[in-house]
Scaffold this active site. Structure first.
Site, short mmCIF file in Angstrom:
data_model
loop_
_atom_site.label_atom_id
_atom_site.label_comp_id
_atom_site.label_asym_id
_atom_site.label_seq_id
_atom_site.Cartn_x
_atom_site.Cartn_y
_atom_site.Cartn_z
N LEU A 1 0.86 -1.17 0.00
CA LEU A 1 0.00 0.00 0.00
C LEU A 1 0.90 1.23 0.00
CD1 LEU A 1 -2.74 -0.89 2.68
CD2 LEU A 1 -3.00 -0.91 0.19
N ASP A 2 0.43 2.32 -0.59
CA ASP A 2 1.16 3.58 -0.51
C ASP A 2 1.44 3.92 0.95
OD1 ASP A 2 0.81 3.75 -3.24
OD2 ASP A 2 -0.80 5.25 -3.12
N MET A 3 2.51 4.64 1.20
CA MET A 3 2.86 5.01 2.57
C MET A 3 1.70 5.73 3.26
SD MET A 3 5.90 7.49 4.02
CE MET A 3 4.92 8.99 3.78
N THR B 1 -1.49 5.55 2.63
CA THR B 1 -2.73 4.78 2.69
C THR B 1 -2.68 3.82 3.88
OG1 THR B 1 -2.90 4.86 0.28
CG2 THR B 1 -4.23 3.20 1.40
N ARG C 1 -5.91 7.22 -6.46
CA ARG C 1 -5.64 8.63 -6.26
C ARG C 1 -5.71 9.41 -7.57
NH1 ARG C 1 -0.44 8.13 -2.20
NH2 ARG C 1 -0.61 10.41 -2.14
#
Length: 221
Positions: free
Chosen positions: A66-68, A70, A167
């Site tokens: 996951l993105d940092m 998120t 996003r």
């Protein structure tokens, strides 16, 4: 010395490890916003979800990220067989991922699909962008859950797994995610002190027996 991300932003991840489920084959955790999924390349960025998981479960094997910014559900395998089984599900898009996002404005209609090809914006990486000539197919479904003043709460299901897909897609339809330091500006950026995107649930076939199982992490916003 304070560790910094490549962007220059200080890296100060929250402490702890939240385990949602553990058995002999898989481990499911709730990643907090602000914690890297895997180590960064620069010094001081070694603390990440993968490192914390492996400190507690040395046999854990990474499956996805996951993105940092998120938060939410991430699954790790605990055997090579489980790793292959679940990786195949990711590859074939047979598992189900549901996110919750708070976005700026109200979308037209109660649900929709965004089908826009994405590619890395190399001069501005890690940003991604729409590119009809060279982008990879990327599809995201969304449904309106609630209108919250100037914002809307959406259930979001990515049908593909491109970097920053949700996003960029929500920004492209005119509804950036609140607090998105990469893709939101003005009031949408200032409306939240973190990215308002959370991986709420993951549904997959368990590698031992093949039964459908679903894991959920409460939405923190």
């Amino acid at each position: 010395m304070i560790a910094r991300l490549p962007s220059g932003q200080p890296y100060a991840p929250p402490a702890g490890l939240s385990v949602l489920h553990a058995d002999a084959q898989i481990l499911v955790v709730d990643k907090p916003s602000g914690l890297l999924s895997v180590p960064g390349k620069d010094p001081g960025l070694e603390d990440c979800l993968e490192a914390r998981v492996r400190a507690a479960f040395p046999d854990a094997l990474l499956l996805h990220r996951l993105d940092m910014d998120t938060s939410g559900v991430m699954v790790f395998a605990r055997t090579r067989l489980a790793q292959r089984h679940i990786a195949w599900q990711f590859e074939k898009r047979s598992l189900e991922k549901r996110y919750v996002a708070r976005v700026w404005g109200r979308p037209a209609g109660d649900r929709g699909r965004v089908d826009l090809p994405l590619i890395c914006d190399w001069p501005n990486r890690p940003l991604q962008m729409v590119c009809h000539a060279r982008g990879k197919p990327s599809v995201t479904d969304w449904a309106l859950l609630a209108v919250e003043g100037a914002a809307s709460r959406l259930a979001v299901s990515p049908l593909t797994g491109r970097s920053h897909q949700i996003r960029v897609h929500l920004r492209e339809i005119g509804h950036p995610i609140l607090g998105d330091r990469f893709y939101a500006t003005g009031d949408a950026l200032a409306a939240a002190d973190r990215l308002q995107l959370h991986a709420e649930s993951l549904t997959l076939r368990h590698p031992e027996g093949g039964a459908w199982v679903s894991y959920t992490a409460p939405v923190p916003f």
